[in-house]
Write a protein that holds these residues in place. Structure first.
Motif, mmCIF file in Angstrom:
data_model
loop_
_atom_site.group_PDB
_atom_site.id
_atom_site.type_symbol
_atom_site.label_atom_id
_atom_site.label_comp_id
_atom_site.label_asym_id
_atom_site.label_seq_id
_atom_site.Cartn_x
_atom_site.Cartn_y
_atom_site.Cartn_z
ATOM 1 N N SER A 17 108.557 -15.366 73.869
ATOM 2 C CA SER A 17 108.882 -15.047 72.479
ATOM 3 C C SER A 17 108.900 -13.548 72.218
ATOM 4 O O SER A 17 109.478 -13.105 71.232
ATOM 5 C CB SER A 17 107.900 -15.736 71.535
ATOM 6 O OG SER A 17 106.606 -15.221 71.689
ATOM 7 N N PHE A 41 112.435 -20.866 71.756
ATOM 8 C CA PHE A 41 112.536 -21.635 70.511
ATOM 9 C C PHE A 41 113.237 -22.966 70.724
ATOM 10 O O PHE A 41 112.767 -24.004 70.268
ATOM 11 C CB PHE A 41 113.275 -20.813 69.450
ATOM 12 C CG PHE A 41 113.414 -21.526 68.138
ATOM 13 C CD1 PHE A 41 112.311 -21.721 67.324
ATOM 14 C CD2 PHE A 41 114.636 -22.010 67.725
ATOM 15 C CE1 PHE A 41 112.430 -22.380 66.117
ATOM 16 C CE2 PHE A 41 114.777 -22.669 66.521
ATOM 17 C CZ PHE A 41 113.671 -22.851 65.708
ATOM 18 N N LYS A 58 110.822 -27.193 72.072
ATOM 19 C CA LYS A 58 110.477 -27.783 70.779
ATOM 20 C C LYS A 58 109.460 -28.910 70.887
ATOM 21 O O LYS A 58 108.592 -29.056 70.040
ATOM 22 C CB LYS A 58 111.727 -28.318 70.078
ATOM 23 C CG LYS A 58 112.501 -27.275 69.361
ATOM 24 C CD LYS A 58 113.587 -27.908 68.526
ATOM 25 C CE LYS A 58 114.256 -26.841 67.686
ATOM 26 N NZ LYS A 58 115.267 -27.382 66.809
ATOM 27 N N LYS A 111 103.665 -21.386 68.267
ATOM 28 C CA LYS A 111 104.282 -21.133 66.954
ATOM 29 C C LYS A 111 103.905 -19.750 66.446
ATOM 30 O O LYS A 111 104.750 -19.016 65.921
ATOM 31 C CB LYS A 111 103.829 -22.182 65.940
ATOM 32 C CG LYS A 111 104.381 -23.548 66.172
ATOM 33 C CD LYS A 111 103.802 -24.508 65.144
ATOM 34 C CE LYS A 111 104.051 -25.950 65.523
ATOM 35 N NZ LYS A 111 103.422 -26.878 64.585
ATOM 36 N N LEU A 124 105.744 -17.161 68.479
ATOM 37 C CA LEU A 124 107.174 -17.168 68.146
ATOM 38 C C LEU A 124 107.422 -16.384 66.861
ATOM 39 O O LEU A 124 108.393 -15.629 66.751
ATOM 40 C CB LEU A 124 107.695 -18.596 68.006
ATOM 41 C CG LEU A 124 108.006 -19.326 69.306
ATOM 42 C CD1 LEU A 124 108.206 -20.812 69.049
ATOM 43 C CD2 LEU A 124 109.220 -18.740 69.987
ATOM 44 N N LYS A 125 106.547 -16.547 65.886
ATOM 45 C CA LYS A 125 106.687 -15.797 64.633
ATOM 46 C C LYS A 125 106.481 -14.305 64.863
ATOM 47 O O LYS A 125 107.239 -13.475 64.351
ATOM 48 C CB LYS A 125 105.683 -16.307 63.600
ATOM 49 C CG LYS A 125 105.993 -17.688 63.087
ATOM 50 C CD LYS A 125 104.944 -18.160 62.108
ATOM 51 C CE LYS A 125 105.236 -19.566 61.627
ATOM 52 N NZ LYS A 125 104.252 -20.035 60.636
ATOM 53 N N ILE A 136 109.889 -22.238 61.839
ATOM 54 C CA ILE A 136 109.310 -22.453 63.166
ATOM 55 C C ILE A 136 108.212 -23.501 63.025
ATOM 56 O O ILE A 136 107.153 -23.241 62.486
ATOM 57 C CB ILE A 136 108.747 -21.140 63.749
ATOM 58 C CG1 ILE A 136 109.857 -20.119 63.913
ATOM 59 C CG2 ILE A 136 108.051 -21.413 65.072
ATOM 60 C CD1 ILE A 136 109.400 -18.764 64.355
#
Length: 107
Positions: A10, A20, A24, A32, A35-36, A106
């Motif tokens: 990420s 992403f 999943k 998560k 990823l943010k 997300i």
């Protein structure tokens, strides 16, 4: 793809898309979170580089200063990767707190 690999990918710019879309079904809170953070860092770096490009066309003597600031994004990326590899939820320094509650898509 494991959540740890998702978390590390990420922070690697365009590889964020792989983390992403491919992972999943195996996503957890740690992946998560990273990823943010990674998306926030990527967007901030892109916006900065666009603004820097415009500024350099106006004032070419800022090249050295903007290069140093560009290295700051590289350092932030490496710090994010280290944090993800250690499986810790820690924001990226300077800009990470801003992106903790953003990007609600997300899941």
């Amino acid at each position: 793809m494991t959540p740890k690999v998702q978390s590390i990918l990420s922070y690697l710019g365009i590889l964020w898309l792989i983390a992403f879309f491919v992972g999943k079904d195996q996503r957890n809170d740690l992946s998560k979170y990273h990823l943010k953070q990674g998306l926030g860092l990527f967007i901030t770096a892109v916006v900065f580089n666009l603004c820097a490009g415009v500024l350099l066309t106006i004032v070419p003597s800022f090249t050295f200063v903007l290069t140093i600031v560009g290295f700051v994004f590289l350092i932030l990326m490496v710090l994010g990767i280290i944090t993800a590899a250690n499986e810790v939820k820690k924001p990226v320094p300077v800009i990470g707190k801003f992106f903790e509650d953003k990007f609600n898509f997300i899941m």
